[in-house]
Design a protein around this motif. Sequence first.
Motif, PDB file in Angstrom:
ATOM      1  N   CYS A   1       0.848  -1.189   0.000  1.00  0.00           N
ATOM      2  CA  CYS A   1       0.000   0.000   0.000  1.00  0.00           C
ATOM      3  C   CYS A   1       0.890   1.249   0.000  1.00  0.00           C
ATOM      4  O   CYS A   1       2.082   1.175   0.321  1.00  0.00           O
ATOM      5  CB  CYS A   1      -0.965  -0.015   1.172  1.00  0.00           C
TER       6      CYS A   1
ATOM      7  N   LEU B   1      -6.342  -1.449  -1.253  1.00  0.00           N
ATOM      8  CA  LEU B   1      -5.059  -1.116  -0.626  1.00  0.00           C
ATOM      9  C   LEU B   1      -3.985  -0.710  -1.626  1.00  0.00           C
ATOM     10  O   LEU B   1      -3.001  -0.081  -1.246  1.00  0.00           O
ATOM     11  CB  LEU B   1      -4.509  -2.253   0.258  1.00  0.00           C
TER      12      LEU B   1
ATOM     13  N   CYS C   1      -2.952   3.842   3.718  1.00  0.00           N
ATOM     14  CA  CYS C   1      -3.064   2.381   3.619  1.00  0.00           C
ATOM     15  C   CYS C   1      -4.464   1.986   4.060  1.00  0.00           C
ATOM     16  O   CYS C   1      -4.651   1.244   5.014  1.00  0.00           O
ATOM     17  CB  CYS C   1      -2.004   1.701   4.486  1.00  0.00           C
TER      18      CYS C   1
END
Length: 658
Positions: A145, A177, A185
Amino acid sequence: TASILFNSASQDAWVLAMKVAGGPTLGFSSPLWSNSEVWNAQSPTAEIANAKYEAFNSVPFRRIKFCISTPLGSCVEHEFDQEWSSGRALFSAGEIQDTSVNYLGILQTFAAPVGSYRECPMMQPGFNIECPGGNKARFGFCAGCPSRTCGAEDDAAVGIGLAGESSPEMGAGWTSLFASGAGTCSPVTATYRNVWIWVENTSAASTTQNLSAGFGGGLPLTLRGSNLGLEAGHMQVSVCGEPCPVLSADANASSVVCESPVRRNPSMAAALPQAYPSADLAPAAAQYYTDQGAGESSIAQLAFTSQVDQGITLYHNGQWKVRAGCWFAFELPSHKRALLTSVAFFPPTKPNRREKVRTSVFEVRNLTGTSQWLTVASLSDAIETGASIAQGWNTFTISPSVSAQAFRIRLLPDACESAGELMRGVRFHGVLVDVDSSGICPIELRRVFHPLAAAPGGFLRVPVPLVHIANRTPLVTFLTPRQGTARGGVQVTISGEGLQPLNPDGLPTLGADLATSVQVYLNSYACQVTDVNDTAITCVTSERDQGITPASTSVRIEGRGYAIMAGETSLATTFQYIDRWSDVYSWLDSEPPTDGDSVIVPEGQSILLDKSSPRLFFVLVSGLLQFDNRDLEFQATYIWIAGGHFSIGSEEVPFLHR
């Protein structure tokens, strides 16, 4: 529904094997990837739907292509070093890691918003991949992420046939993500893409038809069939993914004629560098972005395209976006690349701002392989002793040239963390060429817009490709004479090779109608062809009756297309409409000037000073007044250039006389 008729022996090498649409039907664990079952096999090519065709189980291939949004929209190709007996064999073979997966090509064609993800090396790229974090892809790669350090941990999968740790299985796109936004994230919604999967049949029967063309484009292609559209605006045709402009269609919707586009072959560019001059690359960009992503694309585009009378800053959407370090970039389409030859930079006008950008660097990269940025030049190389960067354009020659698909200028923190001008402009110059050097191009009828249809019609690929070959490409090397009167009637000889018209079988058309088989335009004015052979064309200029137009030479030859201008210099292959000072017919009432006269060169008139002038009082130039390449005297009390041009030599051919 359109249809096109072909020789029955023709067989298209590229075959549609599968279509991947929304939902989990073709997610990573779907048995359709590895069993022999077909699924929704009656689905038309252009329909957005999940489908698995028999070709997936039976067609051998070495190349596979993934096209996004439409059957042949933006595509990503992958070539294997071995032949696979079928798609089922490939996707049943277990994990195959392959670092040659086109990382940036996938992101560009999938339209992942630049700046929403973290640019890092791919994790486990390849086929049938299963990453430690539970992220999987039948084709693609795993990624962390945006807030994670590169390589720390996989959080998402990007590609085809996906499974993600924070999202359900899906057909194609990227799992949650991956692109949650810079520095974040968060499990935002996964993004779906519609994908058509094609394989190139290595056992396809060779075609009995052979469509050949030159690399210069301009070859009329006629498609015949049914329900093709009633007029030119109803259809879109492409060759090698490039638009093939539709010239005409018949009222019965049974034929369409388009003009093949130019192919910029890398081998031709290397063999004929004079025919492929370096040019500004930004107009060919597919996208612009900054270190903050595509949200600042307007700033990035301004940096590469604006006039130098406008300063480039980080002021965007009504506020300053200052930060510690910034960069501006653009990318070419994934099917194009450039041979970079130079970079030019116009610094800020104020000395203190020029000082802040003095350590900035110019970088390039490709959309495949490691995709790492490579520094090709630094502004520190332009710093004058005891001073800052020189005002005006600073040019850096790149020798030897560097092949690249993405280009950026990276400014260091001192410039970006304070409000103020960063530059006046930056230019990357190079030779634009095609990534695919084969010259073999599919011909595709992409869309049919019939006025009575509820929706646009589908897609058809011609099973016979258009093959571009060097010996079909006409070359023009020089013209004689290179100047002549605007009144026309000048006989011009165009010399080169491959100038003889060809019939559909590729044989010379002896005794052809020259008016239709060869067309010549000099500065957009027709030149009537009187004779032609393989090495020369003779034509007679027409009157220049629409004013001064840019210098250009266009030669189109039946069966070959447009000629490539391959002279040692650009002047060798251009013709100039210009009247001589010494010619009495150049002057009003055929009265040349004498001592004490005033002279007006009006707009739309070009005069070549081929003899020394008398002692003139006043000269007004609103057209073109150009010195001949000889010893001359030009005497006048006043010379006023009023919207015109007064030319003595050029950079290419300097004036070296008295």
